[in-house]
Design a protein around this motif. Structure first.
Motif: not given
Ligand code: ZN
Ligand code: ZN
Length: 462
Positions: A24-26, A95-99, A105-110
């Motif tokens: 999962n992303e973290c 900070l987060h990673g995209h495994p 940057f995704s819509d969720t990130d925004d």
């Molecule tokens: Zn993201």
């Protein structure tokens, strides 16, 4: 205003560790210190650098939901980060990673980051900003700065320490004139040279060949600073200038020569002493600093700067001592790398604080200095230091080799050295590391590493 992000190399492993843990992303909360540049020497505009100072990895209570392709954090959990940021005058970040490797940057990130920005504005006021860092599995780090809900800018990222990396989105054009060089170190090396801002302090025997070589190698943003003018006794070792330049400022003549090469170098020549407060923006604007000056006061300043601003300083030196008119006892060229984690110049016994104080006195109060020399309190003046072009140029080459290793890693991961000594009279090259003095407040303790702007500058009482 443009914003650059500096990631200290010593935090790069922790940053990756926090970004990737399982499928999962973290991520982590981030806190960054500030370096305000009122006038960038190249653009003549204000600019800022934000230096990553702390990472606080996300725990289960920080995460609202996560999957291999999304991560949403709890805004309530962000409050303790905002409190810490306010207490230490730091910029809050996330900070987060995209495994998955998705480079953007995704819509969720925004949505997520807008909520965090709103939380910051609610607490601090409308001037609150938020830094967002994104880590990709194959290495690149992306950054952007949220100033308002619809005002977000992408920021170039420099990883800075014993190795230097650069990540930005500027269009990559291949410079065919540097083809032979890319065949040695790869095209990325050329791109990094093109994007870095480099300051060379000193335009004399080592500084002049070094600055010319940096320009030829493809550094596009250079500053040369030196307080001296060219004398006839300098011409035997200066590069790029001749007898017609006698009496001219060394830095301005050197900058003029480099412009005349037609390499597209944006070089700024400054006739002055780096120790003067009006030149702080030159230091703070640089991604890397070469110290090719032979004065101790300037070295003392650059020594502190490397640690306070997490900006590598490469210090050059040549020492010649004689046993007789023709016999050399010792002739040692030296290149020392300064960055948090390496011992400082005081711990290596390279810089002499007493001589630095005397130089400062000579500069600020020449009358008083002259009096102290006469009264025997200061051993001033003396004969000029011996020098020869082969050795001064060789030290410049050694410095460029170490810079090349920092950027390209051509010697492999274990190829970075903290100090190189070339003993010309043997002849022999040596590598020495040294250790911090356990009591050194600068290099043995990390309290001031990457602290950025302080009052007074570098916490120095002038
Ligand atoms: Zn993201
Ligand atoms: Zn030290």
């Amino acid at each position: 205003m443009t914003t650059n992000i500096v990631i200290p190399e010593r935090l790069a492993a922790a940053l990756r560790y926090a970004s990737f843990d399982g499928e999962n992303e973290c991520g982590a909360w981030a806190l960054l210190s500030k370096s305000q540049i009122s006038c960038d020497p190249w653009s003549r505009k204000p600019r800022e650098k934000l230096i990553l100072r702390h990472l606080r990895p996300l725990g289960p209570h920080d995460i609202d939901s996560a999957s291999p392709v999304h991560l949403t954090v709890r805004t309530a959990a962000f409050m303790h980060v905002l409190k810490e940021a306010a207490q230490q005058d730091l910029m809050p970040g996330f900070l987060h990673g995209h495994p998955s490797g998705y480079d953007g940057f995704s819509d969720t990130d925004d949505q997520n980051e807008r909520a965090l920005l709103q939380a910051a504005k609610n607490r601090v006021g409308s001037t609150a900003h938020l830094v967002s860092l994104l880590c990709l599995p194959d290495g690149p780090i992306r950054a952007r700065l949220w100033r308002g809900h619809n005002e977000v800018v992408s920021c170039p990222v420099t990883v800075s320490g014993k190795a230097v990396e650069r990540f930005d989105h500027t269009p990559k054009s291949i410079d065919k004139t540097l083809d032979r060089q890319s065949r040695v170190f790869g095209e990325t090396f050329n791109q990094v040279l093109r994007s870095l801002r480099v300051l060379v302090v000193g335009a004399g025997g080592t500084g002049s060949p070094l600055t010319i070589m940096l320009a030829r190698a493809g550094v596009k943003h250079l500053v040369t600073i030196d307080p001296d003018t060219i004398e006839d006794t300098n011409l035997h070792r200066l590069h790029g200038v001749g007898a017609p330049a006698i009496g001219a400022a060394k830095s301005l003549a050197l900058a003029g020569h480099i412009r005349s090469l037609g390499l597209g170098t944006h070089i700024v020549g400054v006739h002055g002493n780096i120790i003067d407060p009006q030149h702080r923006d030159l230091l703070k604007s640089a991604d890397i600093v070469f110290c090719a000056t032979d004065d101790h006061a300037g070295r003392m300043l650059l020594n502190r700067f490397a640690y306070f601003y997490d900006t590598p300083v490469i210090d050059l030196g040549l020492a010649i001592s004689k046993d007789g008119p023709r016999r050399v006892r010792d002739m040692t060229g030296r290149v020392s790398l300064l960055y948090p984690g390496a011992p400082c110049l005081l711990c290596r016994n390279i810089v002499d604080p007493r001589r630095a104080r005397e130089e400062e006195l000579k500069r600020r109060d020449p009358e008083n200095y002259g009096r102290q020399v006469q009264e025997g309190y200061i051993i001033g003046g003396g004969d000029p230091e011996p020098a020869f072009i082969a050795m001064t140029t060789s030290v410049a080459c050694m410095a460029l080799e170490e810079f090349t290793q920092m950027l390209s890693g051509y010697r492999g991961d274990s190829g970075n050295v903290r100090q190189r000594l070339r003993r010309f009279q043997i002849p022999e090259d040596r590598i020495s590391g040294g250790n911090p003095n356990p009591d050194c407040p600068l290099c043995a303790q990390s309290d001031d590493w990457g602290v950025g702007d302080t009052t007074p500058f570098l916490d120095r009482v002038a």
